[in-house]
Scaffold this motif. Structure first.
Motif, mmCIF file in Angstrom:
data_model
loop_
_atom_site.group_PDB
_atom_site.id
_atom_site.type_symbol
_atom_site.label_atom_id
_atom_site.label_comp_id
_atom_site.label_asym_id
_atom_site.label_seq_id
_atom_site.Cartn_x
_atom_site.Cartn_y
_atom_site.Cartn_z
ATOM 1 N N SER A 1 0.828 -1.205 0.000
ATOM 2 C CA SER A 1 0.000 0.000 0.000
ATOM 3 C C SER A 1 0.860 1.252 0.000
ATOM 4 O O SER A 1 0.571 2.231 -0.706
ATOM 5 C CB SER A 1 -0.922 -0.015 1.223
ATOM 6 O OG SER A 1 -1.629 1.198 1.338
ATOM 7 N N GLU A 2 1.949 1.225 0.776
ATOM 8 C CA GLU A 2 2.849 2.382 0.826
ATOM 9 C C GLU A 2 3.552 2.587 -0.512
ATOM 10 O O GLU A 2 3.769 3.732 -0.948
ATOM 11 C CB GLU A 2 3.867 2.196 1.953
ATOM 12 C CG GLU A 2 3.239 2.320 3.342
ATOM 13 C CD GLU A 2 4.133 1.803 4.443
ATOM 14 O OE1 GLU A 2 5.345 1.639 4.198
ATOM 15 O OE2 GLU A 2 3.620 1.550 5.554
ATOM 16 N N HIS A 3 3.897 1.504 -1.193
ATOM 17 C CA HIS A 3 4.519 1.619 -2.515
ATOM 18 C C HIS A 3 3.534 2.203 -3.530
ATOM 19 O O HIS A 3 3.921 3.020 -4.376
ATOM 20 C CB HIS A 3 5.026 0.256 -2.994
ATOM 21 C CG HIS A 3 6.406 -0.068 -2.534
ATOM 22 N ND1 HIS A 3 7.525 0.102 -3.311
ATOM 23 C CD2 HIS A 3 6.854 -0.531 -1.336
ATOM 24 C CE1 HIS A 3 8.605 -0.253 -2.643
ATOM 25 N NE2 HIS A 3 8.228 -0.644 -1.441
ATOM 26 N N MET A 4 2.273 1.795 -3.453
ATOM 27 C CA MET A 4 1.259 2.347 -4.358
ATOM 28 C C MET A 4 1.126 3.853 -4.139
ATOM 29 O O MET A 4 1.044 4.637 -5.101
ATOM 30 C CB MET A 4 -0.078 1.655 -4.132
ATOM 31 C CG MET A 4 -0.108 0.197 -4.561
ATOM 32 S SD MET A 4 -0.182 -0.027 -6.355
ATOM 33 C CE MET A 4 -1.922 0.313 -6.654
ATOM 34 N N THR A 5 1.107 4.271 -2.874
ATOM 35 C CA THR A 5 1.029 5.709 -2.568
ATOM 36 C C THR A 5 2.272 6.427 -3.051
ATOM 37 O O THR A 5 2.189 7.524 -3.628
ATOM 38 C CB THR A 5 0.836 5.921 -1.058
ATOM 39 O OG1 THR A 5 -0.370 5.290 -0.632
ATOM 40 C CG2 THR A 5 0.775 7.408 -0.718
ATOM 41 N N ALA A 6 3.438 5.828 -2.829
ATOM 42 C CA ALA A 6 4.696 6.453 -3.247
ATOM 43 C C ALA A 6 4.744 6.618 -4.761
ATOM 44 O O ALA A 6 5.212 7.645 -5.271
ATOM 45 C CB ALA A 6 5.882 5.618 -2.768
ATOM 46 N N TRP A 7 4.261 5.606 -5.497
ATOM 47 C CA TRP A 7 4.226 5.716 -6.968
ATOM 48 C C TRP A 7 3.331 6.876 -7.382
ATOM 49 O O TRP A 7 3.699 7.680 -8.254
ATOM 50 C CB TRP A 7 3.719 4.410 -7.577
ATOM 51 C CG TRP A 7 3.672 4.451 -9.078
ATOM 52 C CD1 TRP A 7 4.680 4.136 -9.942
ATOM 53 C CD2 TRP A 7 2.558 4.849 -9.904
ATOM 54 N NE1 TRP A 7 4.268 4.313 -11.250
ATOM 55 C CE2 TRP A 7 2.974 4.744 -11.257
ATOM 56 C CE3 TRP A 7 1.260 5.276 -9.628
ATOM 57 C CZ2 TRP A 7 2.138 5.057 -12.324
ATOM 58 C CZ3 TRP A 7 0.417 5.594 -10.689
ATOM 59 C CH2 TRP A 7 0.856 5.474 -12.021
ATOM 60 N N THR A 8 2.159 6.980 -6.770
ATOM 61 C CA THR A 8 1.226 8.055 -7.110
ATOM 62 C C THR A 8 1.840 9.418 -6.815
ATOM 63 O O THR A 8 1.764 10.342 -7.639
ATOM 64 C CB THR A 8 -0.080 7.896 -6.307
ATOM 65 O OG1 THR A 8 -0.663 6.619 -6.610
ATOM 66 C CG2 THR A 8 -1.069 8.998 -6.653
ATOM 67 N N LEU A 9 2.462 9.550 -5.653
ATOM 68 C CA LEU A 9 3.081 10.830 -5.283
ATOM 69 C C LEU A 9 4.240 11.166 -6.216
ATOM 70 O O LEU A 9 4.463 12.343 -6.548
ATOM 71 C CB LEU A 9 3.559 10.786 -3.832
ATOM 72 C CG LEU A 9 2.459 10.722 -2.775
ATOM 73 C CD1 LEU A 9 3.072 10.523 -1.386
ATOM 74 C CD2 LEU A 9 1.602 11.981 -2.791
ATOM 75 N N ALA A 10 4.981 10.156 -6.649
ATOM 76 C CA ALA A 10 6.076 10.400 -7.597
ATOM 77 C C ALA A 10 5.530 10.936 -8.915
ATOM 78 O O ALA A 10 6.125 11.832 -9.525
ATOM 79 C CB ALA A 10 6.878 9.120 -7.825
#
Length: 283
Positions: A53-62
């Motif tokens: 879930s944190e990786h999905m958020t990090a991808w979106t923020l990137a």
């Protein structure tokens, strides 16, 4: 321009950076992640599901960050090529807004997340098209209507899924305020300008808007996250596209973009069938 001055904010004192990185509870995570029932996801431990879930958020923020970098590069030359004094003043104020957005998303990713995903290839191709085209109004159409419309929808979707009072919620609230102003300026300014173009010139811009919408609708997929976890990318892509919040994002985007294209005269008879084929005319 006046609103930009009145609603100005500073990324350092106006955001409480002492707050921890924003993380979802297991209940919030399960409501957002579209892979419930998918074998590789269900095989995860609870800790792995949190990390995913944190990786999905990090991808979106990137992608937010890369989009804001592109917006900064578009806004700055508009200061010189926009044809009126008022438009130049506004473009200068938007350039500062975009610099601030780059600052906050970069700071969050660097200091709170600790890793960065590269720009999505589809987003990069769209940004490259906007940045390299010599026509200032096409830059405006691509950035103010499509990219900013995409950003408003993505921020709106993330706002729905982010706990109130969390650090990310504070950042998104401030950025959203700026983005809404950017889209509004683009609509008001382009509506008048495009009336002065020939039918052929308007059609050319309408086709570009359609192409940009296709990219935004189908191709912004976190494939790098799927690669990171060793998933079958095409299999995961199909599930992701049907996810509830992906549908929410699509709906929010085209509820904003389609009426704006119609208002400025780019929903022409030539491109209407293309939008209808994609199921966008309902918006």
């Amino acid at each position: 321009y006046e609103l930009g001055k009145q609603l100005n904010w500073d990324a350092q004192p106006d955001i409480d950076w002492s707050k921890p990185p924003t993380r979802l509870t297991p209940e919030q995570r399960e409501a957002v992640v579209p892979f419930r029932g998918y074998g590789p996801y269900e095989a995860f431990t609870e800790a792995q599901k949190d990390e995913f879930s944190e990786h999905m958020t990090a991808w979106t923020l990137a992608q937010f960050l890369h989009g804001e970098q592109g917006a900064l590069l578009v806004a700055s030359p508009l200061t010189s090529c926009a044809p009126t004094l008022n438009a130049k003043l506004y473009a200068a104020s938007q350039t500062f807004d975009e610099a601030r957005h780059v600052e906050v998303f970069n700071k969050y990713l660097q200091e709170k997340v600790g890793y960065m995903y590269p720009v999505d290839p589809a987003l990069k191709s769209l940004l490259d098209k906007i940045l390299t085209d010599p026509r200032w109004d096409l830059k405006f159409i691509g950035m103010q209507l499509i990219i900013e419309g995409l950003a408003l929808s993505a921020f709106g979707t993330m706002k729905v899924t982010t706990p109130p009072g969390a650090l990310l919620a504070d950042i998104i609230e401030l950025v959203l305020r700026d983005e809404a102003r950017h889209v509004t300026f683009g609509i008001n300014y382009l509506e008048e300008h495009l009336r002065q173009l020939s039918l052929e010139e308007r059609e050319e811009r309408a086709r570009f808007a359609d192409e940009a919408c296709v990219v935004a609708r189908e191709r912004m997929i976190p494939k790098d996250v799927f690669h990171h976890w060793g998933w079958n990318v095409e299999e995961a892509r199909a599930i992701y596209l049907e996810g509830e919040f992906r549908q929410l994002f699509r709906n929010l985007m085209f509820m904003r973009v389609m009426p704006n294209l119609r208002r400025i005269g780019l929903l022409t008879e030539t491109v209407r069938p293309l939008f209808e084929k994609l199921g966008m005319l309902e918006f």
